[in-house]
Design an enzyme around this catalytic site. Structure first.
Site, PDB file in Angstrom:
ATOM      1  N   PRO A   1       5.871  -1.565  -5.506  1.00 31.76           N
ATOM      2  CA  PRO A   1       6.606  -1.469  -6.773  1.00 31.76           C
ATOM      3  C   PRO A   1       7.865  -2.320  -6.719  1.00 31.76           C
ATOM      4  O   PRO A   1       8.685  -2.180  -5.815  1.00 31.76           O
ATOM      5  CB  PRO A   1       6.965   0.022  -6.851  1.00 31.76           C
ATOM      6  CG  PRO A   1       7.004   0.486  -5.422  1.00 31.76           C
ATOM      7  CD  PRO A   1       5.958  -0.345  -4.709  1.00 31.76           C
TER       8      PRO A   1
ATOM      9  N   ALA B   1      10.920  -3.985  -9.488  1.00 31.63           N
ATOM     10  CA  ALA B   1      11.445  -3.866 -10.848  1.00 31.63           C
ATOM     11  C   ALA B   1      11.404  -5.214 -11.578  1.00 31.63           C
ATOM     12  O   ALA B   1      11.352  -6.267 -10.951  1.00 31.63           O
ATOM     13  CB  ALA B   1      12.883  -3.357 -10.782  1.00 31.63           C
TER      14      ALA B   1
ATOM     15  N   SER C   1       6.562   0.022 -11.009  1.00 35.73           N
ATOM     16  CA  SER C   1       7.907   0.601 -10.853  1.00 35.73           C
ATOM     17  C   SER C   1       8.325   1.381 -12.095  1.00 35.73           C
ATOM     18  O   SER C   1       7.999   0.989 -13.225  1.00 35.73           O
ATOM     19  CB  SER C   1       8.911  -0.529 -10.612  1.00 35.73           C
ATOM     20  OG  SER C   1      10.239  -0.043 -10.684  1.00 35.73           O
TER      21      SER C   1
ATOM     22  N   TYR D   1      11.389   7.197  -9.766  1.00 33.49           N
ATOM     23  CA  TYR D   1      12.753   7.545  -9.369  1.00 33.49           C
ATOM     24  C   TYR D   1      13.114   8.826 -10.118  1.00 33.49           C
ATOM     25  O   TYR D   1      12.949   8.884 -11.351  1.00 33.49           O
ATOM     26  CB  TYR D   1      13.746   6.446  -9.777  1.00 33.49           C
ATOM     27  CG  TYR D   1      13.747   5.224  -8.879  1.00 33.49           C
ATOM     28  CD1 TYR D   1      14.010   5.347  -7.512  1.00 33.49           C
ATOM     29  CD2 TYR D   1      13.512   3.960  -9.391  1.00 33.49           C
ATOM     30  CE1 TYR D   1      14.030   4.228  -6.687  1.00 33.49           C
ATOM     31  CE2 TYR D   1      13.531   2.831  -8.573  1.00 33.49           C
ATOM     32  CZ  TYR D   1      13.794   2.977  -7.220  1.00 33.49           C
ATOM     33  OH  TYR D   1      13.818   1.869  -6.412  1.00 33.49           O
TER      34      TYR D   1
ATOM     35  N   THR E   1       9.945   7.401  -4.502  1.00 30.38           N
ATOM     36  CA  THR E   1      10.827   6.611  -3.636  1.00 30.38           C
ATOM     37  C   THR E   1      12.037   7.456  -3.252  1.00 30.38           C
ATOM     38  O   THR E   1      12.755   7.977  -4.114  1.00 30.38           O
ATOM     39  CB  THR E   1      11.264   5.322  -4.360  1.00 30.38           C
ATOM     40  OG1 THR E   1      10.077   4.573  -4.652  1.00 30.38           O
ATOM     41  CG2 THR E   1      12.191   4.486  -3.495  1.00 30.38           C
TER      42      THR E   1
ATOM     43  N   LYS F   1       7.674   7.293  -0.450  1.00 35.10           N
ATOM     44  CA  LYS F   1       7.987   5.914  -0.030  1.00 35.10           C
ATOM     45  C   LYS F   1       9.422   5.814   0.464  1.00 35.10           C
ATOM     46  O   LYS F   1      10.351   6.234  -0.240  1.00 35.10           O
ATOM     47  CB  LYS F   1       7.797   4.964  -1.219  1.00 35.10           C
ATOM     48  CG  LYS F   1       8.213   3.525  -0.955  1.00 35.10           C
ATOM     49  CD  LYS F   1       7.791   2.609  -2.091  1.00 35.10           C
ATOM     50  CE  LYS F   1       8.170   1.172  -1.849  1.00 35.10           C
ATOM     51  NZ  LYS F   1       9.573   0.898  -2.142  1.00 35.10           N
TER      52      LYS F   1
ATOM     53  N   SER G   1       8.898   2.361   5.024  1.00 35.59           N
ATOM     54  CA  SER G   1       9.552   1.281   4.270  1.00 35.59           C
ATOM     55  C   SER G   1      11.062   1.399   4.367  1.00 35.59           C
ATOM     56  O   SER G   1      11.605   2.508   4.392  1.00 35.59           O
ATOM     57  CB  SER G   1       9.147   1.383   2.785  1.00 35.59           C
ATOM     58  OG  SER G   1       9.858   0.467   1.981  1.00 35.59           O
TER      59      SER G   1
ATOM     60  N   HIS H   1      12.605  -0.495   2.023  1.00 34.86           N
ATOM     61  CA  HIS H   1      12.863  -1.055   0.692  1.00 34.86           C
ATOM     62  C   HIS H   1      13.102  -2.573   0.778  1.00 34.86           C
ATOM     63  O   HIS H   1      13.914  -3.145   0.057  1.00 34.86           O
ATOM     64  CB  HIS H   1      14.084  -0.357   0.084  1.00 34.86           C
ATOM     65  CG  HIS H   1      14.045  -0.162  -1.404  1.00 34.86           C
ATOM     66  ND1 HIS H   1      13.946   1.080  -1.991  1.00 34.86           N
ATOM     67  CD2 HIS H   1      14.129  -1.034  -2.436  1.00 34.86           C
ATOM     68  CE1 HIS H   1      13.970   0.949  -3.310  1.00 34.86           C
ATOM     69  NE2 HIS H   1      14.072  -0.324  -3.600  1.00 34.86           N
TER      70      HIS H   1
ATOM     71  N   GLY I   1       7.317  -4.326   3.992  1.00 31.26           N
ATOM     72  CA  GLY I   1       8.529  -4.969   4.481  1.00 31.26           C
ATOM     73  C   GLY I   1       8.210  -6.176   5.341  1.00 31.26           C
ATOM     74  O   GLY I   1       7.816  -6.031   6.500  1.00 31.26           O
TER      75      GLY I   1
ATOM     76  N   ILE J   1       5.849  -8.540   5.063  1.00 36.11           N
ATOM     77  CA  ILE J   1       4.471  -9.011   5.265  1.00 36.11           C
ATOM     78  C   ILE J   1       4.262 -10.326   4.523  1.00 36.11           C
ATOM     79  O   ILE J   1       4.377 -10.392   3.297  1.00 36.11           O
ATOM     80  CB  ILE J   1       3.475  -7.923   4.837  1.00 36.11           C
ATOM     81  CG1 ILE J   1       3.494  -6.862   5.932  1.00 36.11           C
ATOM     82  CG2 ILE J   1       2.066  -8.478   4.664  1.00 36.11           C
ATOM     83  CD1 ILE J   1       3.179  -5.516   5.532  1.00 36.11           C
TER      84      ILE J   1
ATOM     85  N   ARG K   1       8.143  -9.043  -2.429  1.00 37.57           N
ATOM     86  CA  ARG K   1       8.662 -10.300  -2.976  1.00 37.57           C
ATOM     87  C   ARG K   1       7.594 -11.383  -3.193  1.00 37.57           C
ATOM     88  O   ARG K   1       7.654 -12.078  -4.221  1.00 37.57           O
ATOM     89  CB  ARG K   1       9.776 -10.844  -2.081  1.00 37.57           C
ATOM     90  CG  ARG K   1      11.033  -9.963  -2.094  1.00 37.57           C
ATOM     91  CD  ARG K   1      12.083 -10.543  -1.175  1.00 37.57           C
ATOM     92  NE  ARG K   1      13.271  -9.710  -1.048  1.00 37.57           N
ATOM     93  CZ  ARG K   1      13.364  -8.679  -0.215  1.00 37.57           C
ATOM     94  NH1 ARG K   1      12.349  -8.322   0.555  1.00 37.57           N
ATOM     95  NH2 ARG K   1      14.496  -7.985  -0.150  1.00 37.57           N
TER      96      ARG K   1
END
Ligand SMILES: Cc1cc2nc3c(=O)[nH]c(=O)nc-3n(C[C@H](O)[C@H](O)[C@H](O)COP(=O)(O)O)c2cc1C
Length: 362
Positions: free
Chosen positions: A78, A80, A107, A131, A157, A233, A255, A257, A289, A291, A312
């Site tokens: 997820p 944003a 997200s 959230y 999360t 998460k 994670s 984040h 994270g 990868i 990302r």
């Protein structure tokens, strides 16, 4: 530049397609970006011990999570605000995930509504990331809408009671450009990312709207609202993973984040073995994270993860080529994993075991 041939080239190319504010938001880690660096360094520390003379003429990358079949052990994490990367935003990302027959985790902070995104899935499960807002009626409404729209799991999360301090966003006074909105939240509340002097508007949003007081009891509260499996998460310790299961979670995502919350936190890959040992076969363990390569996925699976999530690089693909760009990013990872499996003597993802790797520091 020609068509990127790996995820690092997608990152370079994406820089030409993004505003400075969007690029800084996507690329940043918190503080000195130590954890951002640890995530990659951890993958580089592990070395592979390939097995020879195994028949790898047929390879099968498929797996399943919560009984839901996936064509590959790679999910979309997820993230944003996909409309900062491309006008089609999360719709393009969801279409690419559906084509590759894998899960996109949408997200809470998406720029297309969860109902619209649910509309593009074919026969592929989608998960919704939550959230917990201070406004519990709003939070409950999000859960009910996600379930009604057909999402098949919730991803809570837990590593963001406050937002990590990403200094570029602070410098840029990050906010959404005109015409872009918190699509899931505007429908039920008058919420927006504020423009804050000397501060990231997203940091201010979290401080004002997200509940920093949530505890394990709230995980039970969440489960009382829904029949969907809940995945927690942001876990980095074995004891927290056990607590997650004790309070009803069906899975955990190891994670930090993407290095955007507590700077100095352990690399997620380094936290993975302890979490896997604590969870055993009682629940699903996933990791994200850093990868960027098929061999990274092989390493994560060898350390006991059922699947990985990618953050990302999906945004870089989206910025460069919309739906086709995201699809190509996933295909590159899939093909690299396929090759890594062949070269290490694994015909299926179930063949990937801990004997395949060593930590070169130990
Ligand atoms: C731009 C950006 C936005 C993110 N937004 C969210 C979010 O809304 N919810 C969430 O749980 N995680 C969010 N994350 C964290 C990702 O889900 C994931 O943990 C992380 O990106 C994985 O690391 P990677 O980017 O190195 O693959 C975000 C990460 C990035 C880079």
């Amino acid at each position: 530049m020609t068509i990127p041939i790996n995820l690092f080239e997608y990152e370079s190319k994406a820089k030409q397609h993004l505003s400075q504010m969007a690029l800084d938001y996507y690329i940043s880690g918190a503080g000195d970006e130590l954890t951002l660096g640890y995530n990659r360094a951890a993958f580089e520390r592990y070395q592979l011990r390939p097995r020879m003379l195994v028949d790898v003429s047929q390879r099968d990358l498929s797996t399943s999570i919560f009984g839901q079949p996936l064509s590959l052990p790679i999910l979309i994490a997820p993230t944003a605000f996909h409309c900062l990367a491309h006008p089609e935003g999360e719709l393009a990302t969801a279409k690419a995930a559906a084509e590759l027959e894998t899960v996109m985790v949408l997200s809470t902070m998406s720029t297309k509504s969860l109902e619209l995104v649910a509309g593009v899935k074919k026969n592929v499960p989608q998960w919704f990331q939550l959230y917990i807002h201070r406004d519990r009626a709003l939070t409950r409404a999000l859960v009910e809408r996600a379930e009604a729209a057909g999402f098949s799991a919730l991803c809570l999360t837990v590593d963001a009671p406050l937002l990590g301090r990403r200094e570029k966003d602070r410098r840029n006074q990050f906010t959404l450009p005109p015409g872009m909105e918190l699509a899931n939240l505007t429908a039920i509340a008058d919420l927006a990312i504020p423009k804050t002097a000397g501060e990231s508007g997203l940091f201010t949003y979290f401080a004002q709207q997200i509940d920093p007081g949530i505890t394990w009891k709230d995980l039970e509260w969440l489960q009382s609202l829904t029949k969907l499996p809940v995945v927690v998460k942001g876990i980095l310790r074995g004891d927290d993973a056990q607590k997650a299961l004790e309070h009803g979670a069906r899975g955990v995502i190891v994670s930090n984040h993407g290095g955007r919350q507590l700077d100095g936190a352990i690399a997620s890959l380094d936290a993975l073995p302890e979490v896997v040992a604590a969870v055993g076969d009682k629940a699903e363990v996933l990791v994200d994270g850093g990868i960027r390569r098929g061999t990274d996925i092989l390493k994560a699976l060898a350390l006991g993860a059922k699947a990985v999530l990618v953050g990302r690089p999906v945004l870089w693909g989206l910025a460069v080529g919309g739906e086709a760009g995201v699809r190509h990013v996933l295909e590159l990872l899939r093909d690299e994993l396929d090759l890594a499996m062949a070269l290490s003597g694994c015909a299926t993802v179930q063949d990937i075991d801990p004997s395949l790797i060593i930590d070169s520091n130990r």
